[in-house]
Design an enzyme around this catalytic site. Structure first.
Site, PDB file in Angstrom:
ATOM      1  N   ASP A  70      28.456  38.032  30.251  1.00 29.81           N
ATOM      2  CA  ASP A  70      29.705  37.379  29.863  1.00 29.81           C
ATOM      3  C   ASP A  70      29.452  36.091  29.078  1.00 29.81           C
ATOM      4  O   ASP A  70      28.319  35.602  29.002  1.00 29.81           O
ATOM      5  CB  ASP A  70      30.587  37.092  31.094  1.00 29.81           C
ATOM      6  CG  ASP A  70      29.832  36.422  32.243  1.00 29.81           C
ATOM      7  OD1 ASP A  70      28.705  35.955  32.021  1.00 29.81           O
ATOM      8  OD2 ASP A  70      30.376  36.370  33.353  1.00 29.81           O
ATOM      9  N   ASN A 131      35.792  34.237  44.711  1.00 31.71           N
ATOM     10  CA  ASN A 131      36.933  35.145  44.880  1.00 31.71           C
ATOM     11  C   ASN A 131      36.503  36.604  44.721  1.00 31.71           C
ATOM     12  O   ASN A 131      37.335  37.489  44.578  1.00 31.71           O
ATOM     13  CB  ASN A 131      38.054  34.805  43.887  1.00 31.71           C
ATOM     14  CG  ASN A 131      37.624  34.969  42.437  1.00 31.71           C
ATOM     15  OD1 ASN A 131      36.500  35.389  42.149  1.00 31.71           O
ATOM     16  ND2 ASN A 131      38.513  34.648  41.521  1.00 31.71           N
ATOM     17  N   HIS A 133      34.608  37.884  42.247  1.00 33.79           N
ATOM     18  CA  HIS A 133      34.433  38.404  40.888  1.00 33.79           C
ATOM     19  C   HIS A 133      32.961  38.665  40.580  1.00 33.79           C
ATOM     20  O   HIS A 133      32.061  38.046  41.150  1.00 33.79           O
ATOM     21  CB  HIS A 133      35.109  37.526  39.834  1.00 33.79           C
ATOM     22  CG  HIS A 133      34.450  36.233  39.498  1.00 33.79           C
ATOM     23  ND1 HIS A 133      35.155  35.062  39.374  1.00 33.79           N
ATOM     24  CD2 HIS A 133      33.173  35.914  39.217  1.00 33.79           C
ATOM     25  CE1 HIS A 133      34.339  34.086  39.035  1.00 33.79           C
ATOM     26  NE2 HIS A 133      33.113  34.578  38.938  1.00 33.79           N
ATOM     27  N   GLU A 138      37.919  39.376  37.276  1.00 36.32           N
ATOM     28  CA  GLU A 138      38.684  38.672  38.294  1.00 36.32           C
ATOM     29  C   GLU A 138      39.445  39.664  39.178  1.00 36.32           C
ATOM     30  O   GLU A 138      39.616  40.826  38.806  1.00 36.32           O
ATOM     31  CB  GLU A 138      39.684  37.730  37.599  1.00 36.32           C
ATOM     32  CG  GLU A 138      39.025  36.668  36.715  1.00 36.32           C
ATOM     33  CD  GLU A 138      38.469  35.496  37.530  1.00 36.32           C
ATOM     34  OE1 GLU A 138      38.141  35.671  38.719  1.00 36.32           O
ATOM     35  OE2 GLU A 138      38.369  34.391  36.950  1.00 36.32           O
TER      36      GLU A 138
HETATM   37  C1  GLP Z   1      30.735  32.479  36.903  1.00 35.71           C
HETATM   38  C2  GLP Z   1      30.072  33.661  36.195  1.00 35.71           C
HETATM   39  C3  GLP Z   1      29.595  34.714  37.156  1.00 35.71           C
HETATM   40  C4  GLP Z   1      28.837  34.034  38.286  1.00 35.71           C
HETATM   41  C5  GLP Z   1      29.754  33.124  39.055  1.00 35.71           C
HETATM   42  C6  GLP Z   1      29.078  32.445  40.235  1.00 35.71           C
HETATM   43  O1  GLP Z   1      32.097  32.588  37.036  1.00 35.71           O
HETATM   44  N1  GLP Z   1      30.907  34.301  35.221  1.00 35.71           N
HETATM   45  O2  GLP Z   1      28.798  35.654  36.466  1.00 35.71           O
HETATM   46  O3  GLP Z   1      28.317  35.021  39.139  1.00 35.71           O
HETATM   47  O4  GLP Z   1      30.217  32.128  38.161  1.00 35.71           O
HETATM   48  O5  GLP Z   1      28.448  31.263  39.847  1.00 35.71           O
HETATM   49  P1  GLP Z   1      27.340  30.545  40.678  1.00 35.71           P
HETATM   50  O6  GLP Z   1      26.137  31.432  40.627  1.00 35.71           O
HETATM   51  O7  GLP Z   1      27.098  29.238  39.984  1.00 35.71           O
HETATM   52  O8  GLP Z   1      27.854  30.393  42.052  1.00 35.71           O
END
Ligand code: GLP
Length: 239
Positions: A70, A131, A133, A138
């Site tokens: 992404d 949440n 995702h 989402e």
């Molecule tokens: C973002 C990314 C996800 C990631 C998530 C968790 O929203 N789009 O791919 O898994 O954050 O982030 P973190 O690893 O910093 O907790």
């Protein structure tokens, strides 16, 4: 380290994200040794220890392809909070791939940008949103969607605001592989660390498969390894 199989996922509980990174690296190495050539990559704080272990290793990706999950719409690749920049800094500068596909956040033509995403992925690494995702899929996302443009939820904007000066600077849209794109990967490695992920982890592994918790679709995949620290695993009924 303890291992168990909850539902159809292989769940590994480690002491902390350092140990998780080593374990994640071992999964990359096993895939590499078995001939994997296309690696699906993720951003966020979660995969950093795995990338650190890859950087410290002698694995050579110079003939391989990477595809990132992404990117924020509107951020240039050299913006310090873009996922492109993150990948350069944490992995690509030290471990270049022959081809690295990260969505181009400056391409306003979503259909054109999506069309670049059609490589079958051998090993996909994922983090997990609080949440539930995965990528930027989402809650409520249609699981049949491939790569698409996403409007971020307020909870994700707030969760990711820590990386920006304030929440107003967090982009409102992203390009993301869809759940269908992720499910086509041959193998999936999901890592989650910290108690703030414990509810999402429990719902992902032990809850019903539902669009309300996008990661729950991974129960239907059949080749998923989940690496958790004790905080993220703290609500599981592990046997
Ligand atoms: C973002 C990314 C996800 C990631 C998530 C968790 O929203 N789009 O791919 O898994 O954050 O982030 P973190 O690893 O910093 O907790």
């Amino acid at each position: 380290m303890t291992e168990s199989t909850a539902m159809k996922m292989n769940v590994i509980v480690v002491k902390d994200r350092q140990e998780g990174g080593q374990r994640g690296y071992q999964i990359f190495k096993a895939a590499y040794d078995q001939g994997a050539t296309v690696y699906g990559l993720a951003t966020g704080s979660t995969p950093i220890t795995t990338y650190d272990a890859l950087v410290a290793s002698d694995l050579d990706f110079s003939q391989m392809t990477s595809v990132n999950l992404d990117e924020y719409v509107g951020l240039a690749p050299d913006h310090a909070q873009s996922y492109h920049y993150f990948m350069q800094h944490h992995l690509f500068d030290q471990k270049p791939f022959a081809h690295s596909y990260v969505p181009n956040g400056l391409n306003a033509d979503a259909a054109d940008e999506m069309a670049r995403y059609d490589n079958p992925i051998d090993l996909q690494i994922l983090g997990l949103g609080q949440n539930g995702h995965i990528g930027f899929n989402e809650p409520g996302t249609d699981p049949k969607l491939g790569t698409h443009k996403v409007e971020l939820t307020e909870s994700t904007i707030q969760a990711n605001a820590r990386f920006f000066d304030n929440a107003d600077e967090v982009p409102r849209y992203a390009y993301s592989m869809g759940i269908a794109s992720i499910m086509k990967s041959h193998q999936i490695l999901l890592e989650a660390y910290g108690e703030e992920k414990a509810d999402a982890v429990k719902a992902m592994i032990e809850g019903p498969v539902t669009p309300d918790l996008p990661a729950s679709y991974l129960q239907n995949h059949g080749n998923v390894t989940v690496i958790l620290d004790e905080g993220a695993a703290s609500k599981l009924n592990l046997k």
